[in-house]
Design an enzyme around this catalytic site. Structure first.
Site, PDB file in Angstrom:
ATOM      1  N   GLU A  48       3.821   3.969 -10.384  1.00 14.15           N
ATOM      2  CA  GLU A  48       2.689   4.542  -9.651  1.00 14.15           C
ATOM      3  C   GLU A  48       2.110   5.767 -10.362  1.00 14.15           C
ATOM      4  O   GLU A  48       0.904   5.978 -10.345  1.00 14.15           O
ATOM      5  CB  GLU A  48       3.087   4.881  -8.209  1.00 14.15           C
ATOM      6  N   TYR A 131      -1.934   9.823  -2.205  1.00 13.77           N
ATOM      7  CA  TYR A 131      -2.043   8.402  -2.525  1.00 13.77           C
ATOM      8  C   TYR A 131      -0.736   7.881  -3.137  1.00 13.77           C
ATOM      9  O   TYR A 131      -0.181   6.861  -2.693  1.00 13.77           O
ATOM     10  CB  TYR A 131      -3.222   8.134  -3.473  1.00 13.77           C
ATOM     11  N   ASP A 149      -6.584   4.531  -2.525  1.00 14.54           N
ATOM     12  CA  ASP A 149      -7.139   5.052  -3.772  1.00 14.54           C
ATOM     13  C   ASP A 149      -8.638   4.726  -3.814  1.00 14.54           C
ATOM     14  O   ASP A 149      -9.209   4.234  -2.828  1.00 14.54           O
ATOM     15  CB  ASP A 149      -6.388   4.485  -4.988  1.00 14.54           C
ATOM     16  N   CYS A 201     -13.784  -6.610  -5.231  1.00 24.74           N
ATOM     17  CA  CYS A 201     -14.715  -5.690  -4.558  1.00 24.74           C
ATOM     18  C   CYS A 201     -14.996  -4.526  -5.502  1.00 24.74           C
ATOM     19  O   CYS A 201     -14.734  -3.371  -5.216  1.00 24.74           O
ATOM     20  CB  CYS A 201     -14.113  -5.222  -3.231  1.00 24.74           C
ATOM     21  N   CYS A 207     -18.563 -11.205  -4.421  1.00 29.48           N
ATOM     22  CA  CYS A 207     -18.313 -11.663  -3.051  1.00 29.48           C
ATOM     23  C   CYS A 207     -17.927 -13.142  -3.002  1.00 29.48           C
ATOM     24  O   CYS A 207     -17.209 -13.567  -2.104  1.00 29.48           O
ATOM     25  CB  CYS A 207     -19.532 -11.419  -2.181  1.00 29.48           C
ATOM     26  N   CYS A 210     -14.286 -13.451  -2.823  1.00 39.86           N
ATOM     27  CA  CYS A 210     -13.584 -12.520  -1.923  1.00 39.86           C
ATOM     28  C   CYS A 210     -13.065 -13.211  -0.659  1.00 39.86           C
ATOM     29  O   CYS A 210     -13.828 -13.838   0.071  1.00 39.86           O
ATOM     30  CB  CYS A 210     -14.515 -11.376  -1.521  1.00 39.86           C
ATOM     31  N   CYS A 216     -17.187  -9.403   6.257  1.00 37.72           N
ATOM     32  CA  CYS A 216     -17.553  -8.134   5.608  1.00 37.72           C
ATOM     33  C   CYS A 216     -18.924  -7.630   6.064  1.00 37.72           C
ATOM     34  O   CYS A 216     -19.938  -8.314   5.892  1.00 37.72           O
ATOM     35  CB  CYS A 216     -17.549  -8.324   4.092  1.00 37.72           C
TER      36      CYS A 216
HETATM   37  N1  ADE Z   1      -2.908   0.724  -8.709  1.00 38.84           N
HETATM   38  C1  ADE Z   1      -2.099   1.703  -8.296  1.00 38.84           C
HETATM   39  N2  ADE Z   1      -0.934   1.236  -7.846  1.00 38.84           N
HETATM   40  C2  ADE Z   1      -0.991  -0.107  -8.004  1.00 38.84           C
HETATM   41  C3  ADE Z   1      -0.103  -1.150  -7.753  1.00 38.84           C
HETATM   42  N3  ADE Z   1       1.104  -0.915  -7.246  1.00 38.84           N
HETATM   43  N4  ADE Z   1      -0.505  -2.391  -8.030  1.00 38.84           N
HETATM   44  C4  ADE Z   1      -1.715  -2.584  -8.552  1.00 38.84           C
HETATM   45  N5  ADE Z   1      -2.594  -1.655  -8.824  1.00 38.84           N
HETATM   46  C5  ADE Z   1      -2.243  -0.412  -8.549  1.00 38.84           C
END
Ligand code: ADE
Length: 304
Positions: A48, A131, A149, A201, A207, A210, A216
């Site tokens: 992350e 986040y 995010d 998106c 779309c 999606c 939506c």
């Molecule tokens: N962007 C941030 N964390 C993510 C995750 N775990 N999987 C995909 N994209 C990401």
């Protein structure tokens, strides 16, 4: 058999809308990235932090190499800082290597080498914002918290409010993110929304691909996307580019004089010193014995 699908007006935007369709869309993607196969909270934290500012496709190889070099929190906490910065190679925004190393040291010192599961506790670690704390808590421990995010914000604003994210109030997006969260599997839900925002998106949405198109509000309003505030500035010639070049040379050369650094990068010293001063303030670079008052002079190296 023919089937008519109404796309002109969205289904009532209950927050259960589209959950099953999104789960189905995500199923084949569950193993799309190496970190998805892990239930190790440390590996998830590393992924992350890497994903904060680097594209998933570039993170994958660096993630594997980093965990081979530092397989546990304790291994990372023990490692000298320059080694961690070296292992960050290819990811950019090297300040994250310093904060991740600080986070590991703090986890060993204050949490017996374990990753906390509470988002509020995670947020107190260096380099971990709301986040990343939510992503780690939900993915590693199944804590029911929405990880929002930039990409997820765009999905929520469009699907539920029919707006671009910059047109929506942050509090409204947070309310929908929380209500929409799939409490049966918060980690998979958060990952699915991240993938959807990144791949489908997009600022100019796809779309037709999606799973949420039917419900939506943005699509129902006929909006096509592509508006919004300017994107990140130019990289070429930026301080960020010079910072990256300095760290690359120091990784390869160890301690080096300012003149030599300037030759290797191919820029005059007065272009390099502001970037170096920033790197020193961020704890990435240390000055040699001649460095005075935080200003680079004499010889410089990666900070230990
Ligand atoms: N962007 C941030 N964390 C993510 C995750 N775990 N999987 C995909 N994209 C990401």
């Amino acid at each position: 058999m023919s089937r008519t699908v109404a796309i002109s007006s969205p289904q009532p935007s209950g927050t259960g809308a589209g959950r099953e369709a999104l789960r189905r869309w995500f199923r084949p993607r569950r193993d799309a990235y190496p970190w998805r196969g892990s239930s190790d909270p440390f590996a998830i934290l590393v992924s992350e932090v890497m994903l904060q500012q680097t594209q998933a496709s570039r993170v994958a190889p660096a993630y594997r190499a980093f965990l081979e070099r530092f397989p546990t929190i304790r291994a990372l906490a023990r490692a000298p800082r320059p080694e961690v910065i070296r292992a960050w190679s290819g990811l950019g925004y090297n300040r994250r290597a310093v904060t991740l190393s600080e986070a590991a040291r703090s986890l060993v010192r204050d949490h017996d080498g374990r990753i906390p599961r509470k988002p509020a506790t995670l947020e107190r670690l260096p380099g971990i914002g709301p986040y990343t704390a939510a992503a780690v808590a939900s993915l590693a421990f199944g804590v029911p918290v929405a990880a929002v995010d930039t990409n997820v914000r765009r999905v929520i604003a469009r699907v539920h409010l029919g707006l671009e994210p910059h047109e929506a109030a942050a509090s409204e997006i947070a309310t929908f993110a929380h209500a929409w969260l799939d409490r049966r599997d918060p980690g998979a839900w958060n990952s699915a929304l991240m993938d959807l925002g990144r791949e489908v998106c997009r600022p100019r949405p796809r779309c037709e691909a999606c799973p949420l198109a039917r419900g939506c509000h943005f699509r129902a309003a006929g909006a096509t996307g592509g508006r919004g505030p300017a994107r990140q500035g130019r990289f070429e010639g930026s301080t960020r580019q010079v910072r990256g070049a300095v760290v690359r040379v120091l990784r390869a050369r160890g301690t080096i004089s300012l003149g030599r650094l300037s030759d290797e990068i191919g820029l005059p010293e007065d272009r390099i010193t502001p970037a170096l001063a920033g790197l020193m303030a961020d704890g990435l670079v240390a000055g040699g014995p001649a460095a005075r008052q935080g200003r680079p002079s004499g010889r410089v190296r990666l900070a230990g």
